[in-house]
Scaffold this active site. Structure first.
Site, PDB file in Angstrom:
ATOM      1  N   CYS A  15       0.864  -1.183   0.000  1.00 47.17           N
ATOM      2  CA  CYS A  15       0.000   0.000   0.000  1.00 47.17           C
ATOM      3  C   CYS A  15       0.904   1.237   0.000  1.00 47.17           C
ATOM      4  CB  CYS A  15      -0.907   0.004   1.232  1.00 47.17           C
ATOM      5  SG  CYS A  15      -1.926  -1.481   1.341  1.00 47.17           S
ATOM      6  N   CYS A  38       1.919   3.222   3.405  1.00 48.33           N
ATOM      7  CA  CYS A  38       2.303   2.454   4.601  1.00 48.33           C
ATOM      8  C   CYS A  38       3.805   2.164   4.597  1.00 48.33           C
ATOM      9  CB  CYS A  38       1.504   1.147   4.616  1.00 48.33           C
ATOM     10  SG  CYS A  38       2.006   0.006   5.896  1.00 48.33           S
TER      11      CYS A  38
HETATM   12  N1  SAH Z   1      -2.348  -5.184   6.927  1.00 49.26           N
HETATM   13  C1  SAH Z   1      -3.474  -4.904   7.725  1.00 49.26           C
HETATM   14  C2  SAH Z   1      -3.136  -4.601   9.168  1.00 49.26           C
HETATM   15  C3  SAH Z   1      -1.943  -3.717   9.434  1.00 49.26           C
HETATM   16  S1  SAH Z   1      -2.070  -2.022   8.965  1.00 49.26           S
HETATM   17  C4  SAH Z   1      -4.299  -3.778   7.108  1.00 49.26           C
HETATM   18  O1  SAH Z   1      -3.828  -3.144   6.181  1.00 49.26           O
HETATM   19  O2  SAH Z   1      -5.426  -3.598   7.548  1.00 49.26           O
HETATM   20  C5  SAH Z   1      -3.102  -1.350  10.245  1.00 49.26           C
HETATM   21  C6  SAH Z   1      -3.831  -0.086   9.832  1.00 49.26           C
HETATM   22  O3  SAH Z   1      -2.931   1.033   9.684  1.00 49.26           O
HETATM   23  C7  SAH Z   1      -4.543  -0.226   8.493  1.00 49.26           C
HETATM   24  O4  SAH Z   1      -5.843   0.296   8.519  1.00 49.26           O
HETATM   25  C8  SAH Z   1      -3.657   0.592   7.605  1.00 49.26           C
HETATM   26  O5  SAH Z   1      -4.328   0.986   6.449  1.00 49.26           O
HETATM   27  C9  SAH Z   1      -3.282   1.739   8.520  1.00 49.26           C
HETATM   28  N2  SAH Z   1      -2.177   2.571   8.023  1.00 49.26           N
HETATM   29  C10 SAH Z   1      -1.156   2.198   7.230  1.00 49.26           C
HETATM   30  N3  SAH Z   1      -0.348   3.253   6.963  1.00 49.26           N
HETATM   31  C11 SAH Z   1      -0.885   4.315   7.604  1.00 49.26           C
HETATM   32  C12 SAH Z   1      -0.509   5.692   7.728  1.00 49.26           C
HETATM   33  N4  SAH Z   1       0.599   6.159   7.158  1.00 49.26           N
HETATM   34  N5  SAH Z   1      -1.305   6.519   8.450  1.00 49.26           N
HETATM   35  C13 SAH Z   1      -2.427   6.043   9.065  1.00 49.26           C
HETATM   36  N6  SAH Z   1      -2.812   4.743   9.011  1.00 49.26           N
HETATM   37  C14 SAH Z   1      -2.059   3.889   8.279  1.00 49.26           C
HETATM   38 FE1  SF4 Z   2      -1.081  -2.413   3.278  1.00 44.95          FE
HETATM   39 FE2  SF4 Z   2       0.647  -1.830   5.239  1.00 44.95          FE
HETATM   40 FE3  SF4 Z   2      -1.568  -3.309   5.780  1.00 44.95          FE
HETATM   41 FE4  SF4 Z   2       0.456  -4.318   4.294  1.00 44.95          FE
HETATM   42  S1  SF4 Z   2       0.573  -3.694   6.468  1.00 44.95           S
HETATM   43  S2  SF4 Z   2      -1.722  -4.466   3.841  1.00 44.95           S
HETATM   44  S3  SF4 Z   2       1.165  -2.545   3.140  1.00 44.95           S
HETATM   45  S4  SF4 Z   2      -1.485  -1.181   5.131  1.00 44.95           S
END
Ligand code: SAH
Ligand code: SF4
Length: 347
Positions: free
Chosen positions: A118, A121
């Protein structure tokens, strides 16, 4: 650490019974071991005087009681704690404790890195290193509980740390089985939330196999934008994901949480809010609005406060539950999306 040894936290209670039998002990010993490991939290088998000397020696030479080594701990201004753990193969993961007395929530990792890439992230930008074993998931809870003052207990678990839990399905489900076992840590499923980017086949399995709370990372109400932000959307686009959510067996009085990171000029327009209303029609849903947490190299920004409130208001006017979640621990790189398991978090 000798990796030939058995990591005892890999076994659910029925599996431990099998293992105990395989080394010539009676199966009921497994429950005794479970109680020692998770109830009394022994740090060495020598402390288990209810086990025979011979059995203790077998355990001492054949097993590992812990899968993680605490490398570093940081505390944020708001009390949030980030733990850096070393794994036996030299990799590292992070867990985050969010104190909100009497509630203590632990944010647990399920993989080293993540393959899903993503764009917002930091964990995603690491790429995928490997899946965690069950013991490495369970030990995050044990190690952090060990570090907490004895009067405090972890009350809630969220699979929102590093990695995509449904991409490591079997190890995560076995960990949940161990964590909820009444002979062990005895967490209620109601206090466990699994967050996923939307792996549709595994969602159907999860619905049948585990009553944990479900959170879906949505972040966009339309396919083109979601595919841009979350490549997994090309494999499981919104119509498929939303059908899976509609068919998900949500317990009475429960709802699916939809997470929506607000990024300025990307997905924070009122038309996106109206898109969310349409998308979530007929779903027992609540929406968590998460202002974007910045990290080095990221192209996104969090929207101004008025923009966030405007987005929330549009959802609320349509009778939807929409809560703004301010992530905690941002000053130590412990907020959602900031976990990279690097010393000092420098990437
Ligand atoms: N992979 C799973 C769980 C881990 S991420 C998922 O994506 O749901 C946990 C949460 O943090 C998710 O909702 C993700 O979208 C969010 N997240 C990731 N990067 C972020 C960011 N830079 N700012 C705020 N939330 C973020
Ligand atoms: Fe997407 Fe980060 Fe969740 Fe992986 S951990 S699915 S890259 S938000």
């Amino acid at each position: 650490m000798n990796s030939q040894r058995v990591f005892i936290q890999n076994y659910s209670l029925p599996e431990l019974e099998g293992w105990v039998e395989s080394i010539g002990e009676r199966p009921f010993r497994a429950r005794q071991l479970f109680k020692q490991i998770y109830g009394r939290r022994v740090s060495s088998w020598d402390e288990c005087s209810d086990l025979s000397k011979m059995f203790r020696t077998q355990l001492q030479f054949g097993t590992e009681l812990h899968a993680l080594e605490l490398k570093e701990k940081q505390e944020a201004a708001d009390g949030t704690r980030k733990y850096l753990f070393g794994l036996h193969d030299g990799q590292a993961i992070e867990s985050v404790l969010i104190p909100d007395p009497p509630r203590y929530t632990l944010c647990v990792s399920s993989q080293v890195g993540c393959a899903l890439g993503c764009t917002f992230c930091l964990t995603g930008s690491l790429g995928f290193r490997r899946n965690l074993h069950t013991a490495e998931i369970v030990d995050q809870i044990c190690r952090v509980q060990e570090d907490l003052e004895s009067s405090k207990r972890i009350t809630n678990l969220v699979f929102m740390g590093m990695g995509e839990p449904l991409a490591n399905y079997d190890a995560v489900l076995r960990a949940i089985q161990i964590l909820t076992d009444p002979s062990g840590l005895d967490f209620s499923h109601r206090r466990i939330t699994l967050s996923t980017s939307g792996l549709v086949p595994q969602l159907y399995r999860l619905g049948k196999e585990s009553p944990v709370n479900l959170a879906i990372s949505l972040h966009a109400p339309e396919d083109a934008l979601r595919s841009e932000l979350m490549p997994i959307n090309r494999t499981y686009p919104l119509p498929q994901l939303m059908t899976a959510c509609r068919e998900y067996p949500v317990a009475p009085r429960k709802r699916i949480t939809f997470e929506y990171i607000l990024m300025e000029g990307v997905n924070d327009h009122p038309r996106h809010a109206r898109g969310m209303i349409k998308l979530l029609q007929g779903v027992r849903a609540k929406v968590n609005l998460i202002p974007f947490n910045p990290h080095p190299g990221s192209p996104y920004r969090r929207p101004p406060e008025e923009r966030i409130l405007e987005f929330q208001e549009i959802l609320q006017k349509a009778q939807m539950t929409a809560i703004i979640r301010q992530s905690r621990g941002a000053d130590i790189g412990a907020a959602c999306g900031q976990l990279a398991a690097q010393h000092g978090n420098a990437l």
